[in-house]
Structures are given as C-alpha cells and as structure tokens.
Motif scaffolding. Structure first.
Motif, PDB file in Angstrom:
ATOM      1  N   UNK A  55       0.798  -1.229   0.000  1.00 59.91           N
ATOM      2  CA  UNK A  55       0.000   0.000   0.000  1.00 59.91           C
ATOM      3  C   UNK A  55       0.827   1.274   0.000  1.00 59.91           C
ATOM      4  N   UNK A  56       1.997   1.248   0.607  1.00 56.48           N
ATOM      5  CA  UNK A  56       2.789   2.470   0.727  1.00 56.48           C
ATOM      6  C   UNK A  56       4.153   2.370   0.070  1.00 56.48           C
ATOM      7  N   UNK A  57       4.610   1.153  -0.226  1.00 54.55           N
ATOM      8  CA  UNK A  57       5.953   0.973  -0.760  1.00 54.55           C
ATOM      9  C   UNK A  57       7.027   0.939   0.311  1.00 54.55           C
ATOM     10  N   UNK A  58       6.675   1.243   1.572  1.00 53.58           N
ATOM     11  CA  UNK A  58       7.654   1.196   2.660  1.00 53.58           C
ATOM     12  C   UNK A  58       8.067  -0.252   2.906  1.00 53.58           C
ATOM     13  N   UNK A  59       9.363  -0.493   3.017  1.00 49.00           N
ATOM     14  CA  UNK A  59       9.867  -1.865   3.121  1.00 49.00           C
ATOM     15  C   UNK A  59      10.443  -2.205   4.499  1.00 49.00           C
ATOM     16  N   UNK A  60      10.488  -1.243   5.409  1.00 52.15           N
ATOM     17  CA  UNK A  60      11.144  -1.511   6.692  1.00 52.15           C
ATOM     18  C   UNK A  60      10.477  -2.660   7.432  1.00 52.15           C
ATOM     19  N   UNK A  61       9.167  -2.678   7.503  1.00 54.20           N
ATOM     20  CA  UNK A  61       8.489  -3.750   8.220  1.00 54.20           C
ATOM     21  C   UNK A  61       8.599  -5.072   7.466  1.00 54.20           C
ATOM     22  N   UNK A  62       8.643  -5.025   6.135  1.00 54.03           N
ATOM     23  CA  UNK A  62       8.829  -6.253   5.361  1.00 54.03           C
ATOM     24  C   UNK A  62      10.190  -6.868   5.661  1.00 54.03           C
ATOM     25  N   UNK A  63      11.197  -6.033   5.823  1.00 57.45           N
ATOM     26  CA  UNK A  63      12.518  -6.563   6.162  1.00 57.45           C
ATOM     27  C   UNK A  63      12.509  -7.227   7.535  1.00 57.45           C
ATOM     28  N   UNK A  64      11.767  -6.651   8.469  1.00 56.03           N
ATOM     29  CA  UNK A  64      11.606  -7.274   9.783  1.00 56.03           C
ATOM     30  C   UNK A  64      10.906  -8.626   9.630  1.00 56.03           C
ATOM     31  N   UNK A  65       9.846  -8.638   8.809  1.00 61.31           N
ATOM     32  CA  UNK A  65       9.072  -9.868   8.618  1.00 61.31           C
ATOM     33  C   UNK A  65       9.912 -10.964   7.972  1.00 61.31           C
ATOM     34  N   UNK A  66      10.715 -10.601   7.020  1.00 60.86           N
ATOM     35  CA  UNK A  66      11.569 -11.596   6.349  1.00 60.86           C
ATOM     36  C   UNK A  66      12.576 -12.180   7.335  1.00 60.86           C
ATOM     37  N   UNK A  67      13.196 -11.340   8.158  1.00 68.19           N
ATOM     38  CA  UNK A  67      14.155 -11.865   9.144  1.00 68.19           C
ATOM     39  C   UNK A  67      13.456 -12.785  10.144  1.00 68.19           C
ATOM     40  N   UNK A  68      12.246 -12.409  10.552  1.00 68.07           N
ATOM     41  CA  UNK A  68      11.496 -13.246  11.496  1.00 68.07           C
ATOM     42  C   UNK A  68      11.081 -14.559  10.832  1.00 68.07           C
ATOM     43  N   UNK A  69      10.617 -14.484   9.585  1.00 66.55           N
ATOM     44  CA  UNK A  69      10.233 -15.707   8.879  1.00 66.55           C
ATOM     45  C   UNK A  69      11.434 -16.615   8.644  1.00 66.55           C
ATOM     46  N   UNK A  70      12.585 -16.042   8.329  1.00 66.23           N
ATOM     47  CA  UNK A  70      13.796 -16.854   8.155  1.00 66.23           C
ATOM     48  C   UNK A  70      14.177 -17.539   9.463  1.00 66.23           C
ATOM     49  N   UNK A  71      13.983 -16.833  10.563  1.00 64.31           N
ATOM     50  CA  UNK A  71      14.234 -17.445  11.872  1.00 64.31           C
ATOM     51  C   UNK A  71      13.294 -18.632  12.100  1.00 64.31           C
ATOM     52  N   UNK A  72      12.034 -18.491  11.740  1.00 63.53           N
ATOM     53  CA  UNK A  72      11.074 -19.593  11.905  1.00 63.53           C
ATOM     54  C   UNK A  72      11.447 -20.768  11.003  1.00 63.53           C
ATOM     55  N   UNK A  73      11.848 -20.474   9.773  1.00 63.41           N
ATOM     56  CA  UNK A  73      12.265 -21.534   8.848  1.00 63.41           C
ATOM     57  C   UNK A  73      13.449 -22.308   9.421  1.00 63.41           C
ATOM     58  N   UNK A  74      14.367 -21.595  10.045  1.00 58.78           N
ATOM     59  CA  UNK A  74      15.556 -22.246  10.607  1.00 58.78           C
ATOM     60  C   UNK A  74      15.257 -23.014  11.895  1.00 58.78           C
TER      61      UNK A  74
END
Length: 646
Positions: free
Chosen positions: A167-186
C-alpha cells in the motif's frame, strides 16, 4: 533459498494468489476496486476514526511501551497479555489499507513511527516478541507454544508488513518480517523443532509472504504447520487437543471444532496452501468443512462460536441465542476463509456467506460511530441483564478490551473491504458484493451506484473497455427470489444462488441494472436447534433484523412477546434513525404469565395457556442494536397464531 517470481499486476489485496496458483479468480485489489459512496463508505469513514484513535489505545494499554522496552528505548515491565504485540500489528495492517483507501500524512507518520519501534525491538537472529523478551528473557522462547502465541504474533506482523509494502511501498516492516520468517524456517519443521503454535494465523501469513517475495521456504513452512496439526502436539503439553484444532489432521477433518477463531484462521491458511500447491484433495476437504460449519454451526447473523467456555464452536446445532459467543474475530476469520474459497472455486455460495457475515455478524461488532466495539455478539439480551464480565454485551460496545483482538481486526477488515467486492478471471469481471464503487478488471471498468441494502437496484455503468467481449458476472443471492437483470433496456430473470452472466459488445456508457427484490422474509432455524424451536427471525435483503426495547410501545417487555404470522412489513426508510435504516413493522402479542408460574413448583400438566393482547412491534437491523441504550434485544421470537394463545 529457492525462489519463484512474485506476483505481478494489481497488488493491493490481503490475499493475492500467484500466477501459478490454481483457482478460478484473481482479486481486483484496492488499486482496482474502490468504494465511493453509500452504505459501506459511511461505515468505512466511521471506522477510520477508530483507526486514528487506535494509536492512543495501544499507547494507553501499554502495547507500544512493551516494544520500546524490548528495543532498549524504555525501562519497565511488560504489561498485558503475552500476545499484546499482535494488536499493534493488526493496527499497522489497518493503517496500511486505510492509507491505500484514503492517503493521510499524519497517519503515515504514525505508521512509520510504530514500524521503527518494532524494527528496533527485533533481536539479532530475527526473533521478535516483546512480552516474551521482556518478561521471560531468551530462555523463555517457545517454552509454552500452546499459550505463548509467538507464531500468532509473527503471523500478524507478516500480514502487516505485506500490507504496508503493497500500500505504501515502505519496506522496513517487510525486512523485519523476512528476518522473522527466516528465523522460523531455521527453527521449525519436520527435521527441526517439530511443534506448532496454539493459535493459527502464521499459515496464512507465510503463504502471503511467499506470494510477496517468491521465497518457497515460506510456502513449505506453511505446509508443515498445516500438516503437523492434528497429531497430538498440544497433548504433549498436557493440553486438550480439540480446543487447538489438533485432534484431527486438517486433511481428515469433516468439520471445524474447538476455539472458533483458531479453527477458521487455520482453514483459511490451508485454503491458501491448497491454491498455491494445486492440492485439489485438500481444497475438497476444506469445502466440506465449510459446508458442515455453515449448516450446523452458524448463527443466522453469520456469527460463529456458541460457547463462552473456550470461545468454542460447540456441537452441531448448539446455537443458543442468549448465550451466543459469536466473537467478532470469528466472523472476520470466516470472511477470510470464504473469500479464499470463492477465489479458488468460484462458487457463489461463498459470496452469499460473506454478504451475510459482513452485514450482520461482523458489522454488529462496531458502533455506528466507528470507535466502540463488541467482542461478543449474542442474538438476545434479556431485560435487566447485569454487566459482569469485561466482554459482556450488557456493558455496551467498548473502546478497548483487556484482550483487544477484535477492535484492530475490525479496523483492518473495514479498511480493506473494497478488496472483497470483485474479482477477475479469463474474459470476465465478477462482482460479488454490492456497494457504490468503481471496479476495473478483466477487460472492463464499471461504476456501480446503489442504495443497497435499502433499495433493490444496483446500477452498473461501463466507463472503460479493453475487451468488448468481456463477460460481466453478477452474484444473485440465494434469497433474491424474483431477481432480474437488464442491459440496454432488455430485462430477463436472474436465477437466485448463482451468477447472472451478461455479455454484450460493450461500449462506454452501457448500463446494466441488477434488481434484487427486498421482500421481508420470515425464517426458521433447523429443527435440531432446540433453543429457538417454534421461533422465527425476520430478514430483508442481506439484513437480519432484531427487536430492541427502545422501539417498542411503553410497557412492552421483549422477553414476553410473540409474533403474529404474516404481519411483518417494511416501513418507510428513516434517515433520522440509527444513521439511516429501514425498520420493519409487525403485529404481535404481549404475553402474560399465569399466576401458577409465579414461583416453584411449576404445574406438571402444562399449566394455563399464556395469553396476551395484540401489540404493534418494530424491528431494526441487527447490526445497529445497542447504539442508543443497552436494554433487551432479541432476534428469535416465538410465533403465535392469530386468535390462539401463544
């Protein structure tokens, strides 16, 4: 890390299947669907005040302070439930959809402020849960997954992040989400930690993150979480598995059970998984589960969950009106599930389900002013009810709750509502819900103008044509007996319970009119619903009606009324009543109890018949009750044949 190309094309949608997903429809998204007037715009604008007030509520309740403490920006102890972060994330998601709907610099600044705090609270390995971090420390991670809601909080963060970048193009929270999801995957999986969270939602979130990023690791982890449930993992913690949807594997279950919100978040995520993996067997199973739920575990209002104990579905046909739990979040969860099933199957019954829920079970959960909420949505409140428990509707709607899952859930659903209006498929634009709106997809753009649900006409005008052969498919609700559709002045019948398909060599300015007759309907419950046997409810169009104390003649007690058959009629629309409603007028009897019922023992031979004088009664839409006073209300009313005692 294996990847697939992210989806291209229209993107402002909470559920955006990839191009390789199976299914028959693709959502238009908020970039191609916009509510521009009428009933639903009024409701969106009201709830937008609640979204703006949400920041202060989160500040006052301590949710934001928890994150600041975890980030090292403040000192103190964590407050609130262990899943307090989830309310922040649902609010952030609501803000994202609201910014797509109505850009606002002040709201955008709040979004960025809160996002920065969330990012600062994340730990180096990607883990993030402020209450666990502050209250339990590193050794407290994942020690009580049935109740800790750590994956649940992660799921809502991911959903907020996806909404924010779309909706806004802001990626800061997406980067947080990716790091958290990678942690869950690991951390989790069949060959890692074999466990699941007590509260699903991570499944939906991981599939959507896969759709956004193309990283198949997230899709595979979602598959693991869906398939791992139902094998007794909760029992290993000493917990009762049915509550957590862990008694029967998802692929073997024939119905939903246990905690209503948990159950339908899980099935919604499983539907996403089935669509992205082409798993027709799983989709067929989910279709059967939905049908069973809709037939035997759904209130007439589109409410779900008959038990206060464990916020649970209860048994089939256990649908008592006065003890209905019908949590607002459960209705929202079923909308999410039904929407995914509609995209996957194209079946109009899912559109009918969404309509019933939105106009009734969901909408009752928020005040007409847009900033007060019901957690619980019963179908009856007895006169003189005592406001006891925090969630009790006898308090009236409240600005916030100790467990505040429902308010931000209402916010994010209302802000993204236009995304449920329509979809596109090969050679077609499909309209599922009716509101004054602009829609663009499938080779055709239309403006929709309607005063639905108060008047029967939905008028669609073609505003742009990319493909003159595009079909226009309009859902005709199953209740709409006598519906018609006309194009260029030629009218034909439209079959209820399906789609009216209109084909033409489209030109800009062409007009299509769908007419859905709004007769008053008297409905009964399934005979197995003991609690309302012999009772009826009133409906008009998509609305379920209720009798509220404020509208009845002086001295009439709603606990003592019965309806006379065939007397309910629509009154004149009143713009001065409950933000504008069409009430129903009916005749009934105000019953009196014979003297022998004044105290125990009651008569064993049936006693004297109850008698009563005829009385004029007024019903209003269920969604609007409790906006004037908190007093008696009932949806189901006994039916009294004229001239005979009730």
């Amino acid at each position: 890390m294996s990847t697939a190309a992210p989806t291209t094309g229209p993107g402002l949608s909470p559920a955006r299947p990839t191009e390789s997903a199976t299914g028959v429809s693709t959502p238009l998204g908020l970039d191609r669907a916009r509510i521009t007037g009428g009933f639903w715009l009024d409701r969106q604008q009201a709830v937008s005040t609640g979204i703006r007030a949400g920041y202060e509520q989160l500040e006052r309740a301590g949710n934001l302070q928890n994150l600041r403490i975890a980030a090292g920006q403040a000192e103190g102890e964590a407050v609130g439930p262990i899943f307090a972060d989830s309310d922040v994330y649902k609010w952030l998601e609501a803000v994202a959809w609201e910014l797509a709907r109505e850009p606002d610099d002040d709201l955008l600044a709040l979004q960025r402020e809160v996002t920065a705090v969330v990012a600062a609270a994340q730990q180096e390995d990607g883990y993030l849960d402020s209450v666990v971090q502050v209250r339990l420390g590193p050794e407290g991670r994942y020690t009580d997954l049935p109740w800790s809601h750590e994956h649940y909080c992660a799921g809502h963060l991911i959903q907020a992040a996806v909404a924010q970048v779309r909706c806004t193009g802001d990626r800061e929270l997406l980067e947080v989400a990716v790091r958290l999801a990678d942690h869950l995957v690991a951390t989790f999986g069949e060959d890692r930690r074999h466990d699941v969270d007590g509260h699903p939602v991570i499944e939906m979130a991981l599939v959507e993150l896969y759709r956004e990023t193309g990283n198949r690791d997230y899709l595979e982890l979602a598959r693991y979480f869906v398939d791992a449930r139902g094998h007794g993992l909760m029992a290993s913690y000493g917990k009762e598995p049915a509550y957590f949807s862990d008694r029967v594997p998802v692929r073997e279950a024939t119905t939903v059970e246990g905690h209503a919100v948990r159950a339908v978040y899980l099935t919604a995520g499983a539907t996403d998984l089935a669509a992205e993996t082409g798993d027709e067997s799983l989709l067929t199973t989910l279709d059967g589960q939905f049908a069973n739920m809709w037939a035997a575990k759904t209130y007439v209002t589109g409410g779900f969950g008959s038990r206060w104990d464990y916020e649970a579905f209860g048994e089939p046909y256990e649908l008592t009106p006065d003890r209905a739990y019908a949590e607002t979040c459960a209705s929202i969860g079923v909308v999410q599930w039904a929407w995914r099933m509609l995209l996957a199957t194209g079946r109009p019954s899912y559109g009918d389900a969404i309509e019933r829920i939105l106009f009734n079970g969901f909408l009752a959960g928020v005040s007409l002013g847009g900033a007060e909420y019901f957690y619980v949505n019963p179908l009856q409140l007895r006169g003189g009810s005592t406001p006891d428990e925090n969630r009790s509707p006898a308090h009236g709607r409240r600005g916030w709750f100790a467990c505040a899952c429902c308010p931000p859930n209402v916010m994010r659903t209302m802000a993204s509502l236009a995304g449920l209006l329509a979809s596109r498929s090969e050679g077609a634009l499909e309209v599922h819900q009716y509101a004054t709106a602009s829609l663009d997809g499938g080779g055709l753009a239309v403006d929709v103008v309607t005063d639905y649900p108060w008047t029967p006409e939905i008028r669609l005008t073609v505003t742009a044509v990319d493909d003159p052969a595009t079909e226009l498919r309009l859902r005709v609700p199953a209740w709409a007996t006598g519906a018609t559709v006309s194009v260029r002045g030629e009218e034909r019948p439209a079959t209820p319970g399906g789609y009216a398909t209109v084909s033409a060599d489209w030109r800009v300015g062409d007009e299509v009119v769908l007419t859905l007759p709004l007769q008053v309907r008297t409905v009964t419950a399934h005979p197995r619903v003991d609690a309302v046997r012999g009772c009826v409810a009133l409906e008009r169009g998509p609305l379920v009606y209720t009798f509220e104390h404020a509208d009845q003649p002086a001295g009439v007690e709603l606990d003592d009324i019965a309806l006379l058959p065939g007397t309910a009629r629509a009154g004149e629309h009143r713009s001065d009543l409950l933000a504008g409603v069409t009430p129903l007028n009916a005749r009934g009897r105000h019953l009196t109890a014979p003297d022998e019922y004044a105290a125990w023992p009651w008569p064993t031979d049936g006693g004297s018949p109850r008698v009563g004088e005829p009385v004029d009664l007024v019903a209003v839409p269920y969604y609007a009750w409790a906006n004037r006073e908190i007093d008696a209300m009932r949806v189901w009313v006994p039916l009294a044949p004229d001239g005979t005692p009730a």
